[in-house]
Design a protein around this motif. Structure first.
Motif, PDB file in Angstrom:
ATOM      1  N   THR A 208     -22.428  26.139   8.274  1.00  0.00           N
ATOM      2  CA  THR A 208     -23.710  26.844   8.257  1.00  0.00           C
ATOM      3  C   THR A 208     -24.847  26.013   7.665  1.00  0.00           C
ATOM      4  O   THR A 208     -25.979  26.490   7.596  1.00  0.00           O
ATOM      5  N   HIS A 209     -24.571  24.801   7.248  1.00  0.00           N
ATOM      6  CA  HIS A 209     -25.620  23.950   6.686  1.00  0.00           C
ATOM      7  C   HIS A 209     -26.720  23.743   7.737  1.00  0.00           C
ATOM      8  O   HIS A 209     -26.435  23.525   8.927  1.00  0.00           O
ATOM      9  N   ASN A 210     -27.967  23.791   7.295  1.00  0.00           N
ATOM     10  CA  ASN A 210     -29.097  23.709   8.234  1.00  0.00           C
ATOM     11  C   ASN A 210     -29.102  22.427   9.061  1.00  0.00           C
ATOM     12  O   ASN A 210     -29.634  22.423  10.180  1.00  0.00           O
ATOM     13  N   ALA A 211     -28.536  21.351   8.523  1.00  0.00           N
ATOM     14  CA  ALA A 211     -28.531  20.080   9.253  1.00  0.00           C
ATOM     15  C   ALA A 211     -27.312  19.926  10.153  1.00  0.00           C
ATOM     16  O   ALA A 211     -27.249  18.981  10.946  1.00  0.00           O
ATOM     17  N   ILE A 212     -26.350  20.846  10.053  1.00  0.00           N
ATOM     18  CA  ILE A 212     -25.115  20.745  10.837  1.00  0.00           C
ATOM     19  C   ILE A 212     -24.973  21.884  11.842  1.00  0.00           C
ATOM     20  O   ILE A 212     -24.535  21.672  12.985  1.00  0.00           O
ATOM     21  N   LYS A 213     -25.359  23.085  11.451  1.00  0.00           N
ATOM     22  CA  LYS A 213     -25.146  24.267  12.301  1.00  0.00           C
ATOM     23  C   LYS A 213     -25.665  24.095  13.730  1.00  0.00           C
ATOM     24  O   LYS A 213     -24.948  24.438  14.689  1.00  0.00           O
ATOM     25  N   PRO A 214     -26.870  23.546  13.943  1.00  0.00           N
ATOM     26  CA  PRO A 214     -27.342  23.409  15.327  1.00  0.00           C
ATOM     27  C   PRO A 214     -26.494  22.463  16.165  1.00  0.00           C
ATOM     28  O   PRO A 214     -26.592  22.479  17.396  1.00  0.00           O
ATOM     29  N   HIS A 215     -25.673  21.650  15.498  1.00  0.00           N
ATOM     30  CA  HIS A 215     -24.911  20.614  16.197  1.00  0.00           C
ATOM     31  C   HIS A 215     -23.411  20.912  16.212  1.00  0.00           C
ATOM     32  O   HIS A 215     -22.640  20.124  16.767  1.00  0.00           O
ATOM     33  N   TYR A 216     -23.012  22.019  15.620  1.00  0.00           N
ATOM     34  CA  TYR A 216     -21.605  22.418  15.600  1.00  0.00           C
ATOM     35  C   TYR A 216     -21.237  22.968  16.968  1.00  0.00           C
ATOM     36  O   TYR A 216     -21.912  23.855  17.503  1.00  0.00           O
ATOM     37  N   ARG A 217     -20.164  22.436  17.544  1.00  0.00           N
ATOM     38  CA  ARG A 217     -19.787  22.859  18.896  1.00  0.00           C
ATOM     39  C   ARG A 217     -19.406  24.339  18.951  1.00  0.00           C
ATOM     40  O   ARG A 217     -19.490  24.968  20.021  1.00  0.00           O
ATOM     41  N   GLY A 218     -19.005  24.890  17.819  1.00  0.00           N
ATOM     42  CA  GLY A 218     -18.612  26.289  17.797  1.00  0.00           C
ATOM     43  C   GLY A 218     -19.771  27.271  17.671  1.00  0.00           C
ATOM     44  O   GLY A 218     -19.541  28.482  17.564  1.00  0.00           O
ATOM     45  N   TRP A 219     -21.005  26.792  17.668  1.00  0.00           N
ATOM     46  CA  TRP A 219     -22.185  27.648  17.537  1.00  0.00           C
ATOM     47  C   TRP A 219     -23.023  27.546  18.805  1.00  0.00           C
ATOM     48  O   TRP A 219     -23.446  26.459  19.201  1.00  0.00           O
ATOM     49  N   ASN A 220     -23.266  28.682  19.451  1.00  0.00           N
ATOM     50  CA  ASN A 220     -24.056  28.669  20.697  1.00  0.00           C
ATOM     51  C   ASN A 220     -25.490  29.110  20.484  1.00  0.00           C
ATOM     52  O   ASN A 220     -26.226  29.348  21.437  1.00  0.00           O
ATOM     53  N   GLY A 221     -25.898  29.231  19.211  1.00  0.00           N
ATOM     54  CA  GLY A 221     -27.246  29.675  18.902  1.00  0.00           C
ATOM     55  C   GLY A 221     -27.320  31.146  18.568  1.00  0.00           C
ATOM     56  O   GLY A 221     -28.328  31.616  18.020  1.00  0.00           O
ATOM     57  N   VAL A 222     -26.247  31.890  18.898  1.00  0.00           N
ATOM     58  CA  VAL A 222     -26.214  33.329  18.623  1.00  0.00           C
ATOM     59  C   VAL A 222     -24.940  33.711  17.876  1.00  0.00           C
ATOM     60  O   VAL A 222     -24.972  34.395  16.862  1.00  0.00           O
ATOM     61  N   THR A 223     -23.801  33.255  18.380  1.00  0.00           N
ATOM     62  CA  THR A 223     -22.512  33.593  17.780  1.00  0.00           C
ATOM     63  C   THR A 223     -21.687  32.327  17.557  1.00  0.00           C
ATOM     64  O   THR A 223     -21.933  31.276  18.176  1.00  0.00           O
ATOM     65  N   ALA A 224     -20.695  32.463  16.678  1.00  0.00           N
ATOM     66  CA  ALA A 224     -19.804  31.340  16.371  1.00  0.00           C
ATOM     67  C   ALA A 224     -18.423  31.595  16.961  1.00  0.00           C
ATOM     68  O   ALA A 224     -17.925  32.722  16.949  1.00  0.00           O
ATOM     69  N   ASN A 225     -17.827  30.555  17.493  1.00  0.00           N
ATOM     70  CA  ASN A 225     -16.454  30.604  17.996  1.00  0.00           C
ATOM     71  C   ASN A 225     -15.743  29.345  17.491  1.00  0.00           C
ATOM     72  O   ASN A 225     -16.020  28.244  17.960  1.00  0.00           O
ATOM     73  N   HIS A 226     -14.841  29.525  16.545  1.00  0.00           N
ATOM     74  CA  HIS A 226     -14.216  28.377  15.905  1.00  0.00           C
ATOM     75  C   HIS A 226     -12.975  27.878  16.643  1.00  0.00           C
ATOM     76  O   HIS A 226     -12.433  26.827  16.283  1.00  0.00           O
TER      77      HIS A 226
END
Length: 625
Positions: A208-226
């Motif tokens: 959830t870090h502001n510098a990582i969250k936009p680039h995490y493959r499990g985050w589509n901008g709305v929901t997370a899928n790990h």
């Protein structure tokens, strides 16, 4: 050893009898252990690692890795032309071999209710048992060797701090280490790592870090899928803030959030900390607050080969979701019980599947042949040394080659990158940043460089050897004759300082190896930006250095090379009135081991005109009471 015994205790006659009985029992136990060791068949004993023999000597149980004799050959993957094809071939070949050969051994263990867990990236099993179990396994013809599964303390938590500003200070420019690799000029060409996946094998990461969250493959901008994006190989920790088998990405120490940030981080608000800010990130926790084991390391490498869902298992692995490059800022020292070859097949498996495994050289320099801990010295690892950020000088802690632990005399490291006072994301909050030093910090610079190169040169994506060749041949070659070196590559800098712009601009086939250049004299750190600006006129104002207040801390419990002290990290910076931020070099650098007592840290900085400033502070390490 027993210390701090004060006074004298005199036992009564009755107590003497008790002590005599206890002493006699201890002698009998010791003799039994010795006789057991002597009774072991020499051929069987030769297949058991010394660490296992030592840790089962008196009837104790220990964890060990049972490596089977029949290992799959996946070398044919080298002839395959796509990463997907390589991935499926390597995963399926390794999986099928493990299923065909492990069944009798797993049945034997199950029948005796012996704890065990299967691997396939190495045809091996994790087993917990005593000497009798180890000997019985080693006596089997289908077992090649029984190796230890020691707990390796990569660093002692908590990592001594650092800058953790909230809200974070906004740097005036891209981070100096990122600048020095010429990554911003690659961004200016339109390549940001898009389409490439970078994986971190570390203490986890704060997704959830502001510098990582936009680039995490499990985050589509709305929901997370790990699922397929995160795995936790920590199953038996006690008191860990992330617990065991964490269903979502979690960082129990900060190290993993920092390394992944240097590879891909960018919060979109000025914290341009990452090399490839449009690459996607995934991760696997292979350390329990810095404590790793060979089994944890193997489990994460297996997950990266073919990721599977959270709470799933390797039978569900999907090679199409494998990363392109992995960050490995950890070690498995033979001095602490790791066998030299335990991890080698796993490293080679990733490489054969088209996954570049970027590995820290280690922080045991400046002595020669200190690249000595798996997986840093393997030929299949792309091994990274650390530069003093902003200069072409090697960091004092960076390990050197040649590799002697396996008698190969192999040249290592392979390449070098900035690794001191590296500012990146941290795990204490979603907008926390920290400055750390080490080859751990140099390694993600190279992983990010691989991501940038592959986004610009997709023809290289399946070919790890060609990718490394392009980076090596386009590096800023720094010659050295130290440690039995001659020219380039050498055992201090490898091929030299990574220059990802030169790599992207290289021809489609690797260029001939350039002639080596002499070691450059110290020069001011260049400021590289996407759009070059005019050099400011010279002045006589030196940079202004910022250092922390004098640091006082306690020694860690575990000695390092028989010396008590602590690893201490801190943040230093420098700003020039005309140039803006410039590199600040600390000696000893942040992240170094400081012995008990007071050590003066000297920080220097120079601007483009050659004006130099110096500032000091002290680090005091006190004994534990």
């Amino acid at each position: 050893m027993i210390g701090n015994i004060k006074g004298t205790f005199i036992a009564s006659h009755g107590w003497r009898i008790v002590y005599s009985l206890l002493f006699g029992a201890a002698v009998i136990t010791a003799l039994a252990a010795i006789n057991s060791s002597r009774a072991t068949n020499p051929a069987v004993a030769a297949k058991i690692a010394p660490w296992v023999m030592e840790h089962t000597a008196s009837g104790e149980q220990a964890e060990f890795i049972v490596v089977l004799a029949d290992q799959a050959d996946v070398s044919a993957a080298a002839e395959m032309s796509t990463k997907t094809e390589k991935g499926y071939y390597v995963r399926d070949t390794l999986w099928n071999k493990s299923q065909a050969t492990q069944a009798p051994l797993r049945q034997w263990l199950s029948d005796r209710e012996i704890k065990h867990r299967s691997f396939y990236i190495v045809n091996a099993l994790w087993v917990k048992g005593d000497r009798t179990v180890a000997e019985a396994l080693a006596a089997r013809p289908d077992v090649a060797r029984v190796e230890g599964n020691p707990h390796i303390q990569n660093f002692s938590p908590p990592i001594e701090v650092v800058e953790t500003s909230s809200p974070p200070r906004l740097p005036a420019t891209v981070e100096p280490g990122v600048n020095y690799t010429h990554a911003p000029q690659v961004w200016a060409l339109g390549f940001f790592g898009q389409g490439i996946v970078v994986a971190g094998a570390d203490t986890g990461f704060r997704w959830t870090h502001n510098a990582i969250k936009p680039h995490y493959r499990g985050w589509n901008g709305v929901t997370a899928n790990h699922d397929y994006n995160w795995h936790d190989s920590i199953h038996d920790s006690t008191g860990n803030p992330c617990g065991n088998n964490s269903p979502s990405p979690c960082d129990d120490a900060g190290h993993g959030t920092h390394t992944l940030g240097t590879a891909i981080g960018d919060d979109g608000a000025g914290n341009q900390i990452g090399m490839a800010p449009q690459a996607q990130g995934i991760g696997c926790r292979n350390m329990d607050q810095g404590d790793g084991t060979p089994a944890r390391y193997i489990e994460c490498m297996e997950f990266f080969l073919a990721p599977y869902p959270v709470n799933g298992d390797p039978s569900q692995g999907d090679p199409t979701k494998a990363p392109d490059v992995t960050i490995n800022s950890w070690v498995c020292p033979a001095s602490e019980g790791c066998s030299v070859n335990t991890l080698q097949s796993a490293v080679e498996g990733q490489r054969n599947a088209g996954i570049a495994m970027v590995v820290a050289a280690g922080n045991s320099g400046p002595g020669c042949s200190t690249v000595s801990d798996p997986p840093s010295f393997y030929d299949a690892s792309y091994t990274v040394g650390a530069l003093n950020t902003g200069s072409d000088t090697i960091a004092s802690f960076s390990s050197h080659g040649p590799v002697t632990v396996d008698s190969s005399n192999r040249t290592k490291p392979d390449i070098a990158a900035p690794g001191t006072s590296t500012r990146s994301s941290y795990n204490t909050s979603d907008n926390a940043y920290a400055a750390l030093s080490g080859t751990s910090m140099a390694t993600p610079h190279i992983a990010g460089a691989v991501a940038l190169l592959l986004s610009a040169r997709p023809d290289l994506r399946h070919n790890v050897s060609a990718t490394e060749s392009v980076l090596n041949n386009s590096a800023v070659h720094i010659g050295s004759i130290a440690c039995s070196s001659s020219g380039t590559p050498n055992n201090v800098f490898g091929w030299g300082r990574v220059d990802v712009l030169a790599a992207v601009n290289a021809s489609s086939s690797p260029t001939p190896t350039p002639t080596s250049t002499p070691t450059p004299t110290s020069t001011p750190a260049p400021t590289s930006t996407p759009t070059p600006t005019a050099t400011p006129p010279c002045d006589t104002n030196p940079p202004i250095i910022t250092v922390p207040a004098d640091i006082i801390t306690k020694a860690q419990k575990k000695a390092v090379n028989r010396q008590k002290g602590a690893f201490v990290s801190f943040n230093v910076s420098a700003n020039d009135p005309e140039d803006g931020p410039v590199a600040a070099n600390a000696n000893p650098p942040s992240g170094s081991f400081f012995p008990i007592g007071t050590t003066t840290v000297t920080v220097t900085a120079s601007d483009h005109c050659g004006n130099t400033a110096t500032k000091t502070f002290s680090v005091t390490v006190k004994r534990r009471r």
